[in-house]
Scaffold this active site. Sequence first.
Site, PDB file in Angstrom:
ATOM      1  N   LYS A  79       0.924  -1.191  -0.104  1.00 21.80           N
ATOM      2  CA  LYS A  79      -0.031   0.111  -0.025  1.00 21.80           C
ATOM      3  C   LYS A  79       0.918   1.125   0.090  1.00 21.80           C
ATOM      4  O   LYS A  79       0.484   2.308  -0.337  1.00 21.80           O
ATOM      5  CB  LYS A  79      -1.008   0.078   1.065  1.00 21.80           C
ATOM      6  CG  LYS A  79      -0.178   0.097   2.430  1.00 21.80           C
ATOM      7  CD  LYS A  79      -1.437  -0.159   3.745  1.00 21.80           C
ATOM      8  CE  LYS A  79      -0.856   0.025   5.021  1.00 21.80           C
ATOM      9  NZ  LYS A  79       0.027   1.283   5.440  1.00 21.80           N
ATOM     10  N   ASP A  80       2.041   1.064   0.414  1.00 22.54           N
ATOM     11  CA  ASP A  80       3.139   2.196   0.379  1.00 22.54           C
ATOM     12  C   ASP A  80       3.710   2.541  -1.045  1.00 22.54           C
ATOM     13  O   ASP A  80       4.219   3.834  -1.337  1.00 22.54           O
ATOM     14  CB  ASP A  80       4.236   2.050   1.173  1.00 22.54           C
ATOM     15  CG  ASP A  80       3.715   2.081   2.695  1.00 22.54           C
ATOM     16  OD1 ASP A  80       2.629   2.509   2.995  1.00 22.54           O
ATOM     17  OD2 ASP A  80       4.301   1.391   3.483  1.00 22.54           O
ATOM     18  N   ARG A 130      -8.262   8.140   4.749  1.00 24.90           N
ATOM     19  CA  ARG A 130      -9.419   7.290   4.056  1.00 24.90           C
ATOM     20  C   ARG A 130     -10.004   6.566   5.704  1.00 24.90           C
ATOM     21  O   ARG A 130     -11.243   6.754   5.325  1.00 24.90           O
ATOM     22  CB  ARG A 130      -8.505   5.983   3.613  1.00 24.90           C
ATOM     23  CG  ARG A 130      -9.332   4.879   3.494  1.00 24.90           C
ATOM     24  CD  ARG A 130      -8.498   3.648   3.053  1.00 24.90           C
ATOM     25  NE  ARG A 130      -7.409   3.209   3.748  1.00 24.90           N
ATOM     26  CZ  ARG A 130      -8.003   2.375   5.131  1.00 24.90           C
ATOM     27  NH1 ARG A 130      -8.856   2.096   5.155  1.00 24.90           N
ATOM     28  NH2 ARG A 130      -6.753   2.161   5.853  1.00 24.90           N
ATOM     29  N   ARG A 131      -9.222   6.540   6.466  1.00 25.41           N
ATOM     30  CA  ARG A 131      -9.802   5.945   7.851  1.00 25.41           C
ATOM     31  C   ARG A 131     -10.850   6.855   8.427  1.00 25.41           C
ATOM     32  O   ARG A 131     -11.837   6.726   8.842  1.00 25.41           O
ATOM     33  CB  ARG A 131      -9.001   5.434   8.806  1.00 25.41           C
ATOM     34  CG  ARG A 131      -8.158   4.134   8.268  1.00 25.41           C
ATOM     35  CD  ARG A 131      -7.161   3.644   9.236  1.00 25.41           C
ATOM     36  NE  ARG A 131      -6.429   2.522   8.979  1.00 25.41           N
ATOM     37  CZ  ARG A 131      -5.247   2.344   8.841  1.00 25.41           C
ATOM     38  NH1 ARG A 131      -4.373   3.108   9.579  1.00 25.41           N
ATOM     39  NH2 ARG A 131      -4.627   1.025   8.728  1.00 25.41           N
ATOM     40  N   ARG A 152       0.768  10.006  14.334  1.00 26.22           N
ATOM     41  CA  ARG A 152       1.856   9.288  13.501  1.00 26.22           C
ATOM     42  C   ARG A 152       2.487   8.216  14.484  1.00 26.22           C
ATOM     43  O   ARG A 152       2.223   8.354  15.774  1.00 26.22           O
ATOM     44  CB  ARG A 152       2.970  10.131  13.069  1.00 26.22           C
ATOM     45  CG  ARG A 152       2.074  10.957  12.006  1.00 26.22           C
ATOM     46  CD  ARG A 152       2.702  10.836  10.528  1.00 26.22           C
ATOM     47  NE  ARG A 152       3.586   9.526  10.122  1.00 26.22           N
ATOM     48  CZ  ARG A 152       4.734  10.020   9.546  1.00 26.22           C
ATOM     49  NH1 ARG A 152       5.038  11.448   9.352  1.00 26.22           N
ATOM     50  NH2 ARG A 152       5.869   9.293   9.434  1.00 26.22           N
ATOM     51  N   ARG A 158       1.202   4.430  18.939  1.00 30.12           N
ATOM     52  CA  ARG A 158      -0.193   4.590  18.630  1.00 30.12           C
ATOM     53  C   ARG A 158      -0.926   3.553  19.712  1.00 30.12           C
ATOM     54  O   ARG A 158      -1.864   4.201  20.360  1.00 30.12           O
ATOM     55  CB  ARG A 158      -0.702   3.835  17.424  1.00 30.12           C
ATOM     56  CG  ARG A 158       0.155   4.828  16.306  1.00 30.12           C
ATOM     57  CD  ARG A 158      -0.042   4.275  14.843  1.00 30.12           C
ATOM     58  NE  ARG A 158       0.640   4.892  13.700  1.00 30.12           N
ATOM     59  CZ  ARG A 158       0.326   5.215  12.746  1.00 30.12           C
ATOM     60  NH1 ARG A 158      -1.115   4.975  12.224  1.00 30.12           N
ATOM     61  NH2 ARG A 158       1.029   5.797  11.865  1.00 30.12           N
ATOM     62  N   CYS A 245      -1.523   7.771  -2.447  1.00 34.23           N
ATOM     63  CA  CYS A 245      -1.754   6.594  -1.371  1.00 34.23           C
ATOM     64  C   CYS A 245      -2.316   7.131   0.007  1.00 34.23           C
ATOM     65  O   CYS A 245      -2.680   6.350   0.789  1.00 34.23           O
ATOM     66  CB  CYS A 245      -0.581   5.777  -0.969  1.00 34.23           C
ATOM     67  SG  CYS A 245       0.663   6.657  -0.557  1.00 34.23           S
TER      68      CYS A 245
END
Length: 319
Positions: A79-80, A130-131, A152, A158, A245
């Site tokens: 995805k990166d 997106r989230r 981040r 996190r 992305c």
Amino acid sequence: MKALRLGTRRSLLAMAQSRGVAEQVTRLTGRPVELVEITTYGDVSREALAQIGGTGVFVSALRDALLAGEVDFAVHSLKDLPTSQPDTLALAAVPLRADPRDALIARDGLTFERLAVAGGRARVGTGSPRRMAQLNAWARALGCEIETVPIRGNVDTRIGYVRSGELDAVVLASAGLHRLGRQEEITELLPPDLMLPAPGQGALAIECAASNADLAAALGGLDDLHTRVAVTAERTLLAALEAGCSAPVGALADLSAERDVTEMRLRGAVGTTDGSTLVQLSTTGPAPGSADEAAAIGRELAEEMLAKGAAGLMGERAH
């Protein structure tokens, strides 16, 4: 026998992913593999990914090392990767994909729905537009409001926001948590019907120099056709939307789990980060037999989404 040099980011997750691939490559080729740690711009910048561009910030340094001959191959989170593949590099393998879903880690073991309706305005951490878009849209559908907080940092950082009480929950990729052995901390796997993952989420990409045809062919033994077809459809949709992305785009291609795959469903979503507007469409048809056929399906769904107004909902446009 000379060891193959595998370029990897330094994060715990990247190292775990790369070690797993290194073991597979050694079994496949009989050659030892040594990890070469490389720091990327995305690792050292503290800005939000949407601010620094998102696209390619975790892979450019690895690709530079490949082209300079400093490493023989590299492992990325798919995805990166930017959606355009340079001619100088070969995407030699896309191994079998892990669970592509997003995962919630919440206080008191709560699910997202219970957290959203619990009273107060739940604070949910994520660095992904997106989230944010889909979480806020989901909360609105429940008649609630949440606060999505940009964060981040690595997995420990996190999760630490929840453990300290600073946030009520964070959202991370299920695949990464499993690769780190942290799956027991998941309080809910978020259903794709309400939370589509990033295009290519859960999949890895193995790259080498296009000029090294023998190595590319050897690494190709790790390729999983069904995974490659699925992620090609998802990433072509992203590219056709002209989105980077870090844009608020979700996509997932489901292939039937039977031995003879006959059908694929591709779903896409794009929305405003506050969740006020969300375009969600899907298409179902015969399973593509090649990456080219999968790409055609991705482009077709993207065109439908653009016709429904998707272009105006994306904060980042990147070619």
